[in-house]
Design a protein around this motif. Structure first.
Motif, mmCIF file in Angstrom:
data_model
loop_
_atom_site.group_PDB
_atom_site.id
_atom_site.type_symbol
_atom_site.label_atom_id
_atom_site.label_comp_id
_atom_site.label_asym_id
_atom_site.label_seq_id
_atom_site.Cartn_x
_atom_site.Cartn_y
_atom_site.Cartn_z
ATOM 1 N N ARG A 167 -64.543 22.098 14.548
ATOM 2 C CA ARG A 167 -65.628 21.232 15.008
ATOM 3 C C ARG A 167 -65.395 20.811 16.457
ATOM 4 N N ARG A 168 -64.146 20.422 16.780
ATOM 5 C CA ARG A 168 -63.845 19.992 18.138
ATOM 6 C C ARG A 168 -64.075 21.136 19.128
ATOM 7 N N ILE B 60 -66.827 21.251 22.221
ATOM 8 C CA ILE B 60 -66.437 21.511 23.614
ATOM 9 C C ILE B 60 -67.167 22.744 24.140
ATOM 10 N N HIS B 61 -67.267 23.782 23.300
ATOM 11 C CA HIS B 61 -68.020 24.982 23.678
ATOM 12 C C HIS B 61 -69.443 24.621 24.103
ATOM 13 N N ASP B 62 -70.111 23.792 23.296
ATOM 14 C CA ASP B 62 -71.505 23.456 23.580
ATOM 15 C C ASP B 62 -71.615 22.618 24.850
ATOM 16 N N ALA B 63 -70.645 21.720 25.078
ATOM 17 C CA ALA B 63 -70.653 20.930 26.312
ATOM 18 C C ALA B 63 -70.435 21.822 27.533
ATOM 19 N N LEU B 64 -69.549 22.809 27.415
ATOM 20 C CA LEU B 64 -69.322 23.742 28.517
ATOM 21 C C LEU B 64 -70.550 24.612 28.755
ATOM 22 N N GLN B 65 -71.226 24.978 27.702
ATOM 23 C CA GLN B 65 -72.459 25.762 27.858
ATOM 24 C C GLN B 65 -73.495 24.964 28.642
ATOM 25 N N ARG B 66 -73.616 23.675 28.323
ATOM 26 C CA ARG B 66 -74.542 22.821 29.078
ATOM 27 C C ARG B 66 -74.110 22.722 30.542
#
Length: 522
Positions: A427-428, A432-438
């Motif tokens: 989950r973590r 983080i992946h999704d935040a980096l994608q943004r």
């Protein structure tokens, strides 16, 4: 250290073995390609976590046993050097066929043993990992690329038998209570402490510290007449909790962890041989280059990647005008300490935090260098007290970073997650992946580096901290971030090559990890 290897057809014929993708080959494509709108719903995240969990469950099948003597034995297993020679040439591949047997000398009929292959020349301060192919029938092919000349020693360690791997995997996902956290609440001049955890099974009133967007939570027993916002500090200790049977625990006694399987092999001699053969010039390592297996080797205490060359870069000039965010655990905090020790013009800024894990900031006003280290969010394991008023999840930190080509983000996490069910780590990593994608959508020039985990001490508390847990996380990270334009520093392979077996490797290892970063950004 088990990785996929494709054998030439003639070798497969000679061995008369079925070739299959061994179960540590973990490339899954769990996400679609990046979308223009990267918003991910909570339901989608739950499905992604479930998908990865199911894949892992398939890769690590149950291996129950009724007697320890039926588990894999390093001393009874047989290793055969294929096509042996008196002298080998630099650049050759050397193959060892490993047939594993149990303590009664019987051939094993399935694979899944957690092995680590390494070759080394201590006098040359040289080392490299080997590749292990699991045929899932009790047979392994161990391959070494002979990177340097001289006397080379080979090693294949049985870290855990397949039965131990299965037991660790089952036990890991059974409970969250191997570590107990103690939260300190302040009310004026008085203090009160209560139990805290990722999951608290209690009918008492709880304080919930919840990230509503990313569905990450931490809980404390609420002290009487004290508000939840009064939580200021935390420390932890290991609980006397085990989900392993007494028989399973015997597999993880120190004498049974990391046992040499090819102890009778003599050192081999590697020569230069083709002196007239020109060695192709490798390009300088750049951001985004694909890695190989193994990813490189150590020679004269210096890391040499397989697919590219690392230039010697003047650190202070390289970092001129850069803002570097070092986000994660104490293994990336080592980088912070290294920067401060090597750049004498960096001045530490007192951020008025207290205790272990306090945020660090160092600046060089003349060259406009800013380097910041910040801890990741819960779980943070430590017997020394640390402040939690500034604690936050890295996805939130990343969302606040504007980003541009002089912004460098390096992330390292994993060690503190090993004692907890794998869904916490997945989950973590996804958040983080999704935040980096943004971040990369709004600022594609931002440089993002993922530093993988280091291997650590073999005699550490195995149920909580085994490198098997770290290796599963290492594979999961590589899979989760494969669709983003991020650089990977394969600290796992590097620390195997160095043979450090220390969660905080010596400064020479840190120096070489940082040199990869410098080559990526300058």
């Amino acid at each position: 250290f088990v990785l996929i290897l494709f054998l030439p057809l003639d070798l497969r014929t000679v061995l008369k073995l079925p070739f299959s993708l061994h179960h540590w080959n973990f490339v899954m494509k769990t996400h679609p390609e990046p979308a223009l709108n990267p918003a991910v719903s909570p339901a989608e995240t739950e499905l992604r976590i479930k998908s990865i969990m199911e894949k892992l469950d398939q890769l690590i099948p149950p291996r129950p046993f009724t007697n320890v003597r039926s588990t894999t034995s390093a001393t009874h297993s047989r290793a055969t050097l294929l096509s042996p020679r008196d002298t080998y040439c630099r650049g050759d591949q050397l193959d060892v066929l490993l047939e594993v047997r149990d303590h009664l000398g019987r051939r094993k009929e399935y694979g899944g043993d957690f092995l680590r292959a390494r070759m080394s020349s201590p006098a040359l301060k040289a080392g490299a990992s080997g590749k292990v192919t699991d045929f899932n029938n009790g047979t392994y092919l161990v391959s070494f690329t002979l990177f340097w000349e001289g006397q080379v020693s080979l090693s294949v360690l049985l870290i855990h038998p397949s039965e131990g791997v299965s037991a660790l995997w089952r036990a890991r996902n059974q409970g969250y209570d191997r570590v107990i956290f103690t939260g300190q609440f302040n009310r004026g001049t008085s203090q009160v402490s209560t139990d805290c955890a990722l999951v608290l099974n209690s009918s008492a009133e709880l304080c919930e510290y919840l990230d509503t967007r990313d569905r990450e939570a931490f809980y404390c027993l609420k002290p009487p007449n004290v508000p939840c916002a009064a939580l200021t500090h935390m420390h932890s200790k290991n609980k006397d909790v085990s989900y392993l049977s007494k028989q399973e625990r015997s597999l993880f006694e120190r004498s049974n962890v990391g046992v040499e399987m090819i102890a009778k092999f003599d050192a081999i001699t590697v020569s230069k041989c083709n002196s007239e053969k020109t060695v192709p010039v490798k390009r300088q390592c750049k951001f985004g280059m694909a890695s190989t297996i193994p990813s490189g080797h150590v020679w004269k205490d210096t890391w040499n990647p397989v697919s590219c060359s690392l230039a010697a870069i003047e650190m202070k000039e390289c970092l001129r005008g850069k803002f570097i965010y070092l986000l994660g655990d104490s293994t990336i905090r080592q980088w912070m300490e290294y920067f401060k020790s090597r750049i004498n013009t960096l001045k530490s800024v007192d951020l008025h935090e207290s205790g272990k894990f306090q945020k660090q900031l160092a600046v060089d006003l003349n060259k406009n260098i800013n380097i910041q280290w910040q801890k990741h969010g819960y779980p943070l394991i430590g017997s020394l007290t640390y402040s939690v008023k500034e604690i936050e999840y890295l996805a939130r930190v990343i969302d606040r970073i504007g980003g541009e080509r002089n912004t460098i983000i390096v992330i390292s996490l994993g060690q503190h997650f090993r004692p907890f069910p794998i869904d916490v780590f997945i989950r973590r990593a996804l958040n983080i992946h999704d935040a980096l994608q943004r971040l990369l959508l709004r600022s594609p020039d931002t440089v993002v580096i993922i530093k993988e985990e280091n291997i650590r001490e073999m005699n550490a508390d195995v149920e909580r901290f085994s490198d098997f847990h770290g290796y599963i996380q290492y594979l999961a990270l590589k899979d989760i971030f494969q669709d983003l334009n991020v650089g990977i520093i394969d600290a796992w392979d590097i620390t195997i090559a160095y043979g450090t077996n220390n969660v905080h490797p010596p400064q020479s290892v840190v120096r070489n990890q940082i040199n990869i970063l410098l080559n990526f950004i300058c």
